[in-house]
Design a protein around this motif. Structure first.
Motif, PDB file in Angstrom:
ATOM      1  N   LEU A  81      42.280  50.403  58.142  1.00 54.88           N
ATOM      2  CA  LEU A  81      41.507  51.582  57.631  1.00 54.88           C
ATOM      3  C   LEU A  81      40.046  51.463  58.206  1.00 54.88           C
ATOM      4  CD1 LEU A  81      40.773  54.543  56.360  1.00 54.88           C
ATOM      5  CD2 LEU A  81      40.439  52.815  54.422  1.00 54.88           C
ATOM      6  N   ARG A  82      39.502  52.157  59.315  1.00 58.09           N
ATOM      7  CA  ARG A  82      38.219  52.090  59.771  1.00 58.09           C
ATOM      8  C   ARG A  82      37.309  53.331  59.066  1.00 58.09           C
ATOM      9  NH1 ARG A  82      33.738  50.329  61.118  1.00 58.09           N
ATOM     10  NH2 ARG A  82      33.190  50.054  63.543  1.00 58.09           N
ATOM     11  N   LEU A  83      36.165  52.677  58.277  1.00 60.88           N
ATOM     12  CA  LEU A  83      35.523  53.538  57.752  1.00 60.88           C
ATOM     13  C   LEU A  83      33.939  54.040  58.684  1.00 60.88           C
ATOM     14  CD1 LEU A  83      35.251  51.858  54.260  1.00 60.88           C
ATOM     15  CD2 LEU A  83      36.743  53.521  55.022  1.00 60.88           C
ATOM     16  N   PRO A  84      33.414  55.043  58.275  1.00 60.30           N
ATOM     17  CA  PRO A  84      32.243  55.380  59.082  1.00 60.30           C
ATOM     18  C   PRO A  84      31.080  54.805  58.667  1.00 60.30           C
ATOM     19  CG  PRO A  84      32.744  57.063  57.380  1.00 60.30           C
ATOM     20  CD  PRO A  84      33.708  56.221  57.422  1.00 60.30           C
ATOM     21  N   ALA A  85      30.885  54.039  57.461  1.00 59.56           N
ATOM     22  CA  ALA A  85      29.942  53.405  57.025  1.00 59.56           C
ATOM     23  C   ALA A  85      30.410  52.499  55.899  1.00 59.56           C
ATOM     24  CB  ALA A  85      28.810  54.212  56.033  1.00 59.56           C
ATOM     25  N   PRO A  86      29.782  51.313  55.813  1.00 62.39           N
ATOM     26  CA  PRO A  86      30.320  50.113  54.999  1.00 62.39           C
ATOM     27  C   PRO A  86      30.529  50.356  53.599  1.00 62.39           C
ATOM     28  CG  PRO A  86      28.522  49.551  56.392  1.00 62.39           C
ATOM     29  CD  PRO A  86      28.439  50.646  56.591  1.00 62.39           C
ATOM     30  N   ALA A  87      31.854  49.888  53.092  1.00 60.61           N
ATOM     31  CA  ALA A  87      31.953  50.262  51.788  1.00 60.61           C
ATOM     32  C   ALA A  87      32.026  48.584  51.160  1.00 60.61           C
ATOM     33  CB  ALA A  87      33.455  50.659  51.489  1.00 60.61           C
ATOM     34  N   PRO A  88      30.641  48.201  50.821  1.00 54.05           N
ATOM     35  CA  PRO A  88      30.653  46.725  50.377  1.00 54.05           C
ATOM     36  C   PRO A  88      31.561  46.325  49.189  1.00 54.05           C
ATOM     37  CG  PRO A  88      28.469  47.862  50.672  1.00 54.05           C
ATOM     38  CD  PRO A  88      29.627  48.888  50.756  1.00 54.05           C
ATOM     39  N   LEU A  89      32.338  45.166  49.533  1.00 58.56           N
ATOM     40  CA  LEU A  89      32.805  44.687  48.370  1.00 58.56           C
ATOM     41  C   LEU A  89      32.233  44.425  47.167  1.00 58.56           C
ATOM     42  CD1 LEU A  89      35.108  42.054  50.329  1.00 58.56           C
ATOM     43  CD2 LEU A  89      35.959  44.242  49.444  1.00 58.56           C
ATOM     44  N   LEU A  90      32.571  44.862  45.931  1.00 58.00           N
ATOM     45  CA  LEU A  90      31.827  44.881  44.514  1.00 58.00           C
ATOM     46  C   LEU A  90      30.683  45.459  44.509  1.00 58.00           C
ATOM     47  CD1 LEU A  90      33.201  41.244  43.505  1.00 58.00           C
ATOM     48  CD2 LEU A  90      34.079  43.185  43.176  1.00 58.00           C
ATOM     49  N   ASP A  91      30.261  46.390  45.805  1.00 56.99           N
ATOM     50  CA  ASP A  91      28.965  46.962  45.886  1.00 56.99           C
ATOM     51  C   ASP A  91      27.823  45.856  46.231  1.00 56.99           C
ATOM     52  OD1 ASP A  91      30.105  49.381  45.272  1.00 56.99           O
ATOM     53  OD2 ASP A  91      30.053  48.866  43.232  1.00 56.99           O
ATOM     54  N   ASP A  92      28.214  44.565  46.708  1.00 50.78           N
ATOM     55  CA  ASP A  92      27.347  43.628  47.190  1.00 50.78           C
ATOM     56  C   ASP A  92      27.138  43.643  48.710  1.00 50.78           C
ATOM     57  OD1 ASP A  92      26.174  41.321  48.030  1.00 50.78           O
ATOM     58  OD2 ASP A  92      27.587  40.018  47.008  1.00 50.78           O
ATOM     59  N   PRO A  93      25.742  44.063  49.130  1.00 47.86           N
ATOM     60  CA  PRO A  93      25.448  44.258  50.553  1.00 47.86           C
ATOM     61  C   PRO A  93      25.815  42.937  51.292  1.00 47.86           C
ATOM     62  CG  PRO A  93      23.435  44.606  48.944  1.00 47.86           C
ATOM     63  CD  PRO A  93      24.585  44.270  48.148  1.00 47.86           C
ATOM     64  N   LEU A  94      26.010  41.586  50.689  1.00 51.30           N
ATOM     65  CA  LEU A  94      26.486  40.799  51.381  1.00 51.30           C
ATOM     66  C   LEU A  94      27.758  40.580  52.075  1.00 51.30           C
ATOM     67  CD1 LEU A  94      25.109  37.808  49.295  1.00 51.30           C
ATOM     68  CD2 LEU A  94      24.227  38.352  51.677  1.00 51.30           C
ATOM     69  N   HIS A  95      28.708  41.696  51.317  1.00 56.68           N
ATOM     70  CA  HIS A  95      30.033  41.816  51.750  1.00 56.68           C
ATOM     71  C   HIS A  95      30.198  43.300  52.367  1.00 56.68           C
ATOM     72  CE1 HIS A  95      31.182  37.947  50.293  1.00 56.68           C
ATOM     73  NE2 HIS A  95      30.538  38.284  49.257  1.00 56.68           N
ATOM     74  N   ALA A  96      29.363  43.510  53.385  1.00 56.79           N
ATOM     75  CA  ALA A  96      29.412  45.140  53.843  1.00 56.79           C
ATOM     76  C   ALA A  96      30.802  44.959  54.757  1.00 56.79           C
ATOM     77  CB  ALA A  96      28.120  45.370  54.531  1.00 56.79           C
ATOM     78  N   VAL A  97      31.591  45.684  54.311  1.00 57.27           N
ATOM     79  CA  VAL A  97      32.938  45.915  55.002  1.00 57.27           C
ATOM     80  C   VAL A  97      32.992  47.488  55.566  1.00 57.27           C
ATOM     81  CG1 VAL A  97      35.381  45.634  55.103  1.00 57.27           C
ATOM     82  CG2 VAL A  97      33.943  44.161  53.927  1.00 57.27           C
ATOM     83  N   ASP A  98      33.585  47.415  56.897  1.00 61.01           N
ATOM     84  CA  ASP A  98      33.766  48.944  57.295  1.00 61.01           C
ATOM     85  C   ASP A  98      35.215  48.850  58.124  1.00 61.01           C
ATOM     86  OD1 ASP A  98      32.828  47.641  59.820  1.00 61.01           O
ATOM     87  OD2 ASP A  98      31.354  48.951  60.089  1.00 61.01           O
ATOM     88  N   LEU A  99      35.956  47.610  58.199  1.00 58.47           N
ATOM     89  CA  LEU A  99      36.911  47.780  58.944  1.00 58.47           C
ATOM     90  C   LEU A  99      37.997  46.959  57.701  1.00 58.47           C
ATOM     91  CD1 LEU A  99      39.007  48.256  61.266  1.00 58.47           C
ATOM     92  CD2 LEU A  99      37.911  46.293  62.304  1.00 58.47           C
ATOM     93  N   TYR A 100      38.916  47.741  57.147  1.00 53.30           N
ATOM     94  CA  TYR A 100      39.853  46.970  56.158  1.00 53.30           C
ATOM     95  C   TYR A 100      40.984  46.788  56.628  1.00 53.30           C
ATOM     96  CZ  TYR A 100      36.517  47.618  52.176  1.00 53.30           C
ATOM     97  OH  TYR A 100      35.444  47.393  51.342  1.00 53.30           O
ATOM     98  N   PHE A 101      41.668  45.666  56.674  1.00 50.75           N
ATOM     99  CA  PHE A 101      43.245  45.590  56.794  1.00 50.75           C
ATOM    100  C   PHE A 101      43.765  45.422  55.401  1.00 50.75           C
ATOM    101  CE2 PHE A 101      41.277  44.708  60.835  1.00 50.75           C
ATOM    102  CZ  PHE A 101      42.281  44.976  61.867  1.00 50.75           C
ATOM    103  N   CYS A 102      45.151  45.791  55.458  1.00 49.19           N
ATOM    104  CA  CYS A 102      45.785  45.424  54.264  1.00 49.19           C
ATOM    105  C   CYS A 102      47.194  44.787  54.460  1.00 49.19           C
ATOM    106  CB  CYS A 102      46.257  46.911  53.430  1.00 49.19           C
ATOM    107  SG  CYS A 102      47.130  46.657  52.163  1.00 49.19           S
ATOM    108  N   PHE A 103      47.653  43.657  53.970  1.00 48.32           N
ATOM    109  CA  PHE A 103      48.822  42.988  54.299  1.00 48.32           C
ATOM    110  C   PHE A 103      49.589  42.760  53.211  1.00 48.32           C
ATOM    111  CE2 PHE A 103      49.465  38.330  54.869  1.00 48.32           C
ATOM    112  CZ  PHE A 103      50.310  38.408  55.597  1.00 48.32           C
ATOM    113  N   ALA A 104      50.885  42.800  53.378  1.00 48.77           N
ATOM    114  CA  ALA A 104      51.641  42.426  52.287  1.00 48.77           C
ATOM    115  C   ALA A 104      52.766  41.593  53.210  1.00 48.77           C
ATOM    116  CB  ALA A 104      52.399  43.476  51.730  1.00 48.77           C
ATOM    117  N   ALA A 105      53.113  40.240  52.425  1.00 49.95           N
ATOM    118  CA  ALA A 105      54.409  39.671  53.078  1.00 49.95           C
ATOM    119  C   ALA A 105      55.184  39.334  52.048  1.00 49.95           C
ATOM    120  CB  ALA A 105      53.768  38.134  53.638  1.00 49.95           C
ATOM    121  N   VAL A 106      56.649  39.225  52.204  1.00 56.53           N
ATOM    122  CA  VAL A 106      57.586  38.921  51.324  1.00 56.53           C
ATOM    123  C   VAL A 106      57.748  37.381  50.991  1.00 56.53           C
ATOM    124  CG1 VAL A 106      58.928  41.009  51.812  1.00 56.53           C
ATOM    125  CG2 VAL A 106      59.151  38.737  53.162  1.00 56.53           C
ATOM    126  N   ASP A 107      57.139  36.563  51.625  1.00 61.17           N
ATOM    127  CA  ASP A 107      57.282  34.844  51.317  1.00 61.17           C
ATOM    128  C   ASP A 107      56.177  34.409  52.229  1.00 61.17           C
ATOM    129  OD1 ASP A 107      58.098  34.489  54.043  1.00 61.17           O
ATOM    130  OD2 ASP A 107      60.324  34.945  53.439  1.00 61.17           O
TER     131      ASP A 107
END
Lengths: 151, 93
Positions: A81-107
């Motif tokens: 998921l690409r965002l138009p502006a950062p969605a910082p993790l835990l609202d912490d500007p040190l973790h400004a993220v605007d490109l999220y990947f999600c990942f699941a693995a079975v083992d």
């Protein structure tokens, strides 16, 4: 291979700004819809980030949201998921993220194999920037395919 | 000589960092460096000569010994400098 996992319907672009919780729920949505993960998996990801799990921040504005296989991973899957502006993790500007990947693995084995593919592509500075600049799902797919063909 | 990449689960980011360290170790032609990854809770001071963690585990890694803290786990330039410095500290370069 990454190109087998990141299919067109699993690559999203958000037109609006999101909070980190909305971003994690948003990037997980295609996997949930396809039955790749259960709602528990989404909760586990949100809980682990809320508990201080900024380890999903890879740097360069990119985060890899994931939980453990036993938290509700049905099939090995990945989304973006690409965002138009950062969605910082835990609202912490040190973790400004605007490109999220999600990942699941079975083992653990599937987990590490998909993780290796993603690490290779994201650690390549040129491809990483091109991925950040990409404006559509077909563009992302083309970049990944080209990268895999040259390896 | 052993370099150990660590993360909280021992499944995800530590594996990414391990792969990237292995690439750099090959690039630099460092002989006799083993690179492994693990979860931080199972690592002790004797587990490796140099420990690599992302900055979220900086505090948890205190006391292990020679700890390298990475700002980004996908930044090869940062990692290359870190591996070079570690190799120099241990007389490999």
């Amino acid at each position: 291979m990454l190109s087998d996992l990141l299919t067109e319907e699993r690559i999203l672009f958000s037109p609006s700004e999101l909070t980190w919780r909305e971003a994690v729920a948003g990037v997980a949505r295609p996997l949930l819809a396809a039955g790749d993960i259960t709602p528990d998996y989404v909760r586990a990801m949100l809980d682990s980030i809320a508990a201080g799990g900024t380890y999903i921040d890879l740097g360069h504005g990119i985060a890899l949201a994931h939980a453990r296989p036993e938290n509700g991973a049905v099939r090995t899957a990945m989304s973006m998921l690409r965002l138009p502006a950062p969605a910082p993790l835990l609202d912490d500007p040190l973790h400004a993220v605007d490109l999220y990947f999600c990942f699941a693995a079975v083992d653990a084995e599937a987990h590490m194999s998909a993780m290796a593919s993603l690490a290779r592509i994201l650690s390549d500075a040129g491809t990483r920037q091109a991925l950040r600049d990409a404006a559509s799902a077909p563009e992302v797919i083309k970049l990944i395919t080209q990268f895999e063909e040259t390896r | 000589m052993k370099f150990l990449a660590m993360c909280s689960t021992g499944l995800g980011s530590s594996f990414m960092v391990r792969m990237n360290i292995e690439t750099i170790v090959r690039e630099l032609g460092l002989a006799d460096v083993a690179v492994e990854h693990s979860d931080i809770s199972s690592a002790g001071p004797g587990s490796a000569d140099v420990f690599f963690v992302a900055k979220d585990l900086q505090d948890a890694a205190q006391g292990l010994g020679d700890v390298v803290v990475l700002n980004s786990i996908i930044d090869m330039d940062e990692l290359r400098d870190a591996v070079k410095s570690a190799a120099a500290r241990h007389g490999l370069l």
